[in-house]
Write a protein that holds these residues in place. Sequence first.
Motif: not given
Length: 567
Positions: A425-430, A432-434, A436
């Motif tokens: 989940s944290e990887r998916d969030s990172l 997504s942020e990357q 953006r």
Amino acid sequence: MSKKNAATKSRHAVVILGMHRSGTSALAGMLARLGCDLPEAIMPPNEFNPKGFYESLKAYNLNDAILASGGSSWDDWQAFNPGWYDSPRLEEFLERGAEALQEEYGKSRLFVLKDPRICRLMPFWTRLFAEQKLQPVYVLTHRNPIEVAHSLETREGWPQAVGLLLWLRHVLEAEAGSRGARRCFTSYDRLLDNWGGVAQTISARTKISFPRFTGRVGAEIGEFLSSNLRHSVEKIEAVSGNPMVSDWVRATFGIMERWAETGEDEADHAQLDEIRAAFDKAAPVFSPLFHALRSRGDRGAAALEKMTAEREAELRHAAEKYDELQGDLAARQQAFEALQGQKSETERANAQLTTQLEESAERLDALKQQLKETEEERWQIRSTLEQRSQEIEDMARQSAQAEARAEALTVQLERLSQEQAGLKSERDSLLSEQARLVAERDQSQKSARVMRSKLQEDFETRLRETLVAQRQLADDRSAGLSREIHDLEAALQAFRREAENRAEEMQRLSADRDLGIAEREAQAEILHQQQQRIAELEQMTEAYVNSTSWKVTAPLRRIVRTLRGQS
């Protein structure tokens, strides 16, 4: 009690379920040689089973007493009265059963129990095992029903139909009563053909390890399971392809054969239940007929037995009279001869007695030596048994430890799975942020490229204007030269300030948008080029100032300045 201690102190009863004359004794003998304890009081062999029954006399008597108390017997093919289990007799026989198990097996942790009558009394034995905290393991064996019927016909003189009905009753009751417990299925044919494979199947399907399953013991078992005692042999087709055999018997035999070969199939339970229900329903209809036939046969047999007994009595009486006469004559002759040789006979008798006494003394010494060796062997066997028991306890302890380690690893695996899910989940969030930030960077780069293009156009426009002004200044070497140079310097200063402002703006945008190193280097290169161009313009201005035309027109510039001052 902990799970570890419970596993260490468990007691297993390997219970053999099968119809009479179906090889249950052979199976019990094999299991005994593989390390299962036998009862203290074993039924002795006879002419029908010269190698032994391996059957508990106490269990045999107990089962016969239970059947009699319920109005039945071992040769009754009808279902045992279910109301008996609700009567006070149940508790009475449970107490007797507990005493019999204690007397026959003591504290044994692994023993074999075999009596065909158990098939018809499964509810009683199931409850007895539970009260005594025994873990039963059932081995259900069968034999071709026609072979069983022929064997009973030879031994009991029964019609084949009676033997088939008894076979069907025992097999159905044993299967239904042991359903859901630890069990496996085999047959007499498989035991004689490949006893090792049968032993492995029993061990694998019941999770029981036999302590004496070795090559040395295998030779002994192979000799024990000789097929020369099997007098009746029938092919499977004699049942499956025989329309004179009941469909119930054929279907049940087919299922037992398939289960013995490939393992139990729960899909067959419904068919077995239907056969047992139909059998129970039909039994009361044929029971009076069979009883009448048996009674008639018993009366004929009794009359023949009585006549035979009378003739034997007459013959015995005549033989006794003849023996008496012969004995009287021989006695008279012996009396005469005895008087002649009494002295020599007495001497020979004394010599024989002396010899016998010496031989008896030697035999007594030999018996004492054998007793001593037997005692030593008994203690050695006891020590071996204790060692095997300790090994079994150690194996059980190791198994419990392995289970505990497996549980701990399972918990750790679940925790790692949860951590993996969190990291995913944290990887998916990172990611997504990357994505953006990449989009913002692309937008910033696009804006920077537009601004850089605009600056480049402004710079080229100003440069063209400057060149035009320089050309105009070169052409006009008169009064307006000073003013144009002044305007050129002002424009140059304004352009320098604007370039510096644009450079600062680009640096600020580069810092705010977090442009890449390559982008900043490109902007720095553009600024460097602009600075070089400004330096070139300054050199050109200085060259004009230091040029001859500039010096020649100096008075003119002074006049112009004077006139401007006067104005």
